[in-house]
Design an enzyme around this catalytic site. Structure first.
Site, PDB file in Angstrom:
ATOM      1  N   HIS A 160     -73.739 -57.459 -55.106  1.00  0.00           N
ATOM      2  CA  HIS A 160     -74.143 -58.390 -54.055  1.00  0.00           C
ATOM      3  C   HIS A 160     -73.682 -59.814 -54.399  1.00  0.00           C
ATOM      4  O   HIS A 160     -73.018 -60.481 -53.608  1.00  0.00           O
ATOM      5  CB  HIS A 160     -75.668 -58.332 -53.889  1.00  0.00           C
ATOM      6  CG  HIS A 160     -76.204 -59.257 -52.852  1.00  0.00           C
ATOM      7  ND1 HIS A 160     -76.475 -58.857 -51.568  1.00  0.00           N
ATOM      8  CD2 HIS A 160     -76.509 -60.582 -52.890  1.00  0.00           C
ATOM      9  CE1 HIS A 160     -76.915 -59.883 -50.872  1.00  0.00           C
ATOM     10  NE2 HIS A 160     -76.955 -60.952 -51.654  1.00  0.00           N
ATOM     11  N   GLU A 161     -74.018 -60.258 -55.599  1.00  0.00           N
ATOM     12  CA  GLU A 161     -73.634 -61.621 -56.001  1.00  0.00           C
ATOM     13  C   GLU A 161     -72.111 -61.744 -56.086  1.00  0.00           C
ATOM     14  O   GLU A 161     -71.547 -62.814 -55.811  1.00  0.00           O
ATOM     15  CB  GLU A 161     -74.291 -62.016 -57.328  1.00  0.00           C
ATOM     16  CG  GLU A 161     -75.831 -61.965 -57.352  1.00  0.00           C
ATOM     17  CD  GLU A 161     -76.509 -62.714 -56.205  1.00  0.00           C
ATOM     18  OE1 GLU A 161     -75.893 -63.649 -55.649  1.00  0.00           O
ATOM     19  OE2 GLU A 161     -77.645 -62.347 -55.841  1.00  0.00           O
ATOM     20  N   HIS A 174     -70.808 -62.712 -52.766  1.00  0.00           N
ATOM     21  CA  HIS A 174     -70.949 -64.165 -52.568  1.00  0.00           C
ATOM     22  C   HIS A 174     -69.864 -64.897 -53.363  1.00  0.00           C
ATOM     23  O   HIS A 174     -69.227 -65.824 -52.873  1.00  0.00           O
ATOM     24  CB  HIS A 174     -72.314 -64.643 -53.058  1.00  0.00           C
ATOM     25  CG  HIS A 174     -73.458 -64.312 -52.141  1.00  0.00           C
ATOM     26  ND1 HIS A 174     -73.491 -64.696 -50.825  1.00  0.00           N
ATOM     27  CD2 HIS A 174     -74.627 -63.645 -52.357  1.00  0.00           C
ATOM     28  CE1 HIS A 174     -74.632 -64.284 -50.266  1.00  0.00           C
ATOM     29  NE2 HIS A 174     -75.331 -63.646 -51.169  1.00  0.00           N
ATOM     30  N   GLU A 196     -73.903 -64.197 -46.397  1.00  0.00           N
ATOM     31  CA  GLU A 196     -74.624 -62.946 -46.608  1.00  0.00           C
ATOM     32  C   GLU A 196     -73.813 -61.750 -46.110  1.00  0.00           C
ATOM     33  O   GLU A 196     -73.903 -60.657 -46.668  1.00  0.00           O
ATOM     34  CB  GLU A 196     -75.985 -63.049 -45.908  1.00  0.00           C
ATOM     35  CG  GLU A 196     -77.078 -62.198 -46.474  1.00  0.00           C
ATOM     36  CD  GLU A 196     -77.402 -62.428 -47.943  1.00  0.00           C
ATOM     37  OE1 GLU A 196     -77.092 -63.507 -48.493  1.00  0.00           O
ATOM     38  OE2 GLU A 196     -77.951 -61.502 -48.547  1.00  0.00           O
TER      39      GLU A 196
HETATM   40 ZN    ZN Z   1     -77.295 -62.906 -50.908  1.00  0.00          ZN
END
Ligand code: ZN
Length: 501
Positions: A265-266, A269, A295
């Protein structure tokens, strides 16, 4: 373009870049605080942070920026399209920074700190009543802020627009209503299914091996470790900017999927930030659009890509190689089901990707009512529990697992929650578009190749900087307005075979 306009523009860029560089230094202090700070050094760090906040504010709110902006705005016709983009966003950022009197900013900063402690204590003691004064104060400050910036009649829209430029409560409402209509029956169907995934399959996964595995995965996905790194913190996050990204994760020996997926997830980003044009760093052409689009990048990599069968076709043998004894009794089917387990929970941050959206709808509903003054802070727990039962099908046994669970409001972050769900919708819509554009994309994943996807995201989204707003980029890339249809379709295609067959 006349020489003085050209000079004014490059002076503006210099000022913006300098302010940004100072912000990145401030950001490193914050990263260091979460990752490295010795226990008794918090006081000096707070002082360092206060000074840096002041320095950053001075640089970004400098009076020279105002006069440069005025010069450039009065010669609008002479500017190129990109220069107009820069001037428009620089104006927006500058006004939001300078239209708030310093007395207001100081008062709010004081409240953010004390409200955080009030929230943490209230949560620990399961005592919502003690948190009411802080919450009321934050709501009052939020309205005041909106008013000072000219949004007095639409404070909640202001809060939403702050995180997702161009979004309004009305637009979010329309999107969420349609999503809810399709999602709630689907979740009920899944819950009624006799198929249950066991997530308690993992024990004794050495942290060092987990670290190697997630490094291998995130590197393959395309994160550039020559200008970024990953460390350990209590709560995972991603900070920094394109030239130096700092991500964090956390490890539990019995939850290897937790650190893996939170790192992915990171990484999503981080790769968005790494994909923003380096030469334009610190200017609106080198900045992310907003929270929802950010996101969408993290969720796309985390969910659509890394929970897919194709992804695991490639990585499962590697996972087993790293953890031979721990996975000896684990079948491929059980692993895939654990990766895609749907289990409603009261806690948003523990939610799976299907029910997660319901948590957001609940919070959006509550925030709307608070800002419309239809709900008093005192009545929040009752309203929360009622909505939780209606939307999630679960009633919190206490406020700790209900209205007190999230940190956001204690920092005055209203209008932030919708971004998570907007991100999910955007991710799904991009997913169908990219697969139409790049045939056989998933067979790349099965070979451990993700470059075509990353290049597509880079060209379509990352390289655009802030040229489009949240809805605008979706329209630009997919040719259609943002619609929850794609998220519903994706969830059905992923989860119906697991639960409804
Ligand atoms: Zn996030």
């Amino acid at each position: 373009m006349s020489a003085n306009i050209s000079t004014a523009y490059s002076q503006l860029i210099t000022k913006l870049k300098r302010a940004h560089l100072l912000e990145t230094v401030f950001g490193l202090l914050g990263w260091d605080e979460q990752v490295n700070l010795p226990p008794d050094s918090a006081d000096i760090r707070a002082e360092q942070a206060a000074v840096m906040a002041e320095v950053c504010h001075e640089a970004a709110a400098h009076g020279d920026i105002e006069s440069l902006l005025q010069t450039l705005e009065s010669s609008h016709a002479e500017l190129t399209a990109d220069q107009r983009t820069v001037v428009r966003h620089a104006r927006r950022d500058y006004d939001r920074l300078t239209k708030l009197p310093s007395s207001f900013v100081a008062e709010r900063a004081k409240w953010v700190s004390s409200a955080y402690h009030a929230w943490a204590q209230a949560k620990a003691a399961n005592d919502f009543a003690s948190y009411i004064p802080s919450l009321k104060k934050h709501l009052e400050l939020a309205r005041k802020e909106a008013e000072l910036l000219g949004w007095g009649d639409r404070p909640y829209d202001y809060m939403i627009d702050k995180h997702d430029p161009g979004m309004t409560a009305e637009k979010v409402n329309a999107l969420f209503s349609e999503l809810k209509e399709g999602l709630i029956p689907f979740v009920r169907q899944i819950l009624a299914s006799p198929q249950r995934a066991s997530t308690r399959l993992f024990q004794g996964f050495p942290v060092e091996e987990q670290r190697h595995f997630l490094r291998e995965v995130t590197e393959k996905l395309g994160f550039d470790y020559r200008r970024g790194r990953i460390d350990v913190s209590l709560h995972p996050f991603c900070s920094g900017s394109g030239a130096d990204i700092r991500m964090t994760t956390r490890f539990h020996e019995d939850e290897p999927l937790d650190s893996l997926f939170s790192s992915i997830h990171e990484t999503g980003h981080g790769m968005y930030e790494q994909g923003l044009p380096l030469a334009d760093q610190g200017t609106p052409l080198g900045q992310a659009i907003g929270m929802g689009v950010h996101e969408s990048q993290s969720r796309l990599w985390e969910n659509q890509v890394s929970r897919s069968q194709a992804f695991w076709n490639y990585f499962e043998p590697r996972f087993r190689e790293r953890f031979p004894t721990q996975t000896a009794a684990l079948t491929s089917d059980a692993l895939y089901r654990a990766i895609n387990a749907v289990e409603p929970t009261l806690i948003r941050v523990d939610a799976d990707e299907v029910t997660y959206n319901l948590h957001i709808m609940l919070r959006f509903e509550v925030e709307q009512q608070l800002f419309r003054r239809e709900l008093r802070a005192e009545d929040l727990p009752a309203a929360w529990n009622r909505l939780s039962s209606d939307i999630l099908g679960l009633t919190p046994p206490d406020d700790r697992r209900g209205v007190l669970q999230d940190v956001h409001w204690s920092g005055g972050a209203f209008g932030y929650f919708p971004s998570y769900c907007i991100g999910n919708m955007i991710a799904a819509q991009l997913w169908y578009k990219v697969r139409a554009d790049l045939p056989d994309l998933e067979s790349d994943f099965a070979r451990g190749e993700f470059g075509r996807l990353l290049t597509w995201l880079r060209t379509q989204i990352h390289h655009q900087g802030r040229r489009f707003d949240t809805m605008g980029i979706v329209k630009q890339v997919t040719g259609e307005e943002l619609s929850p249809r794609y998220l519903l379709r994706y969830l059905r295609e992923r989860y119906a075979p697991l639960y409804l067959n």
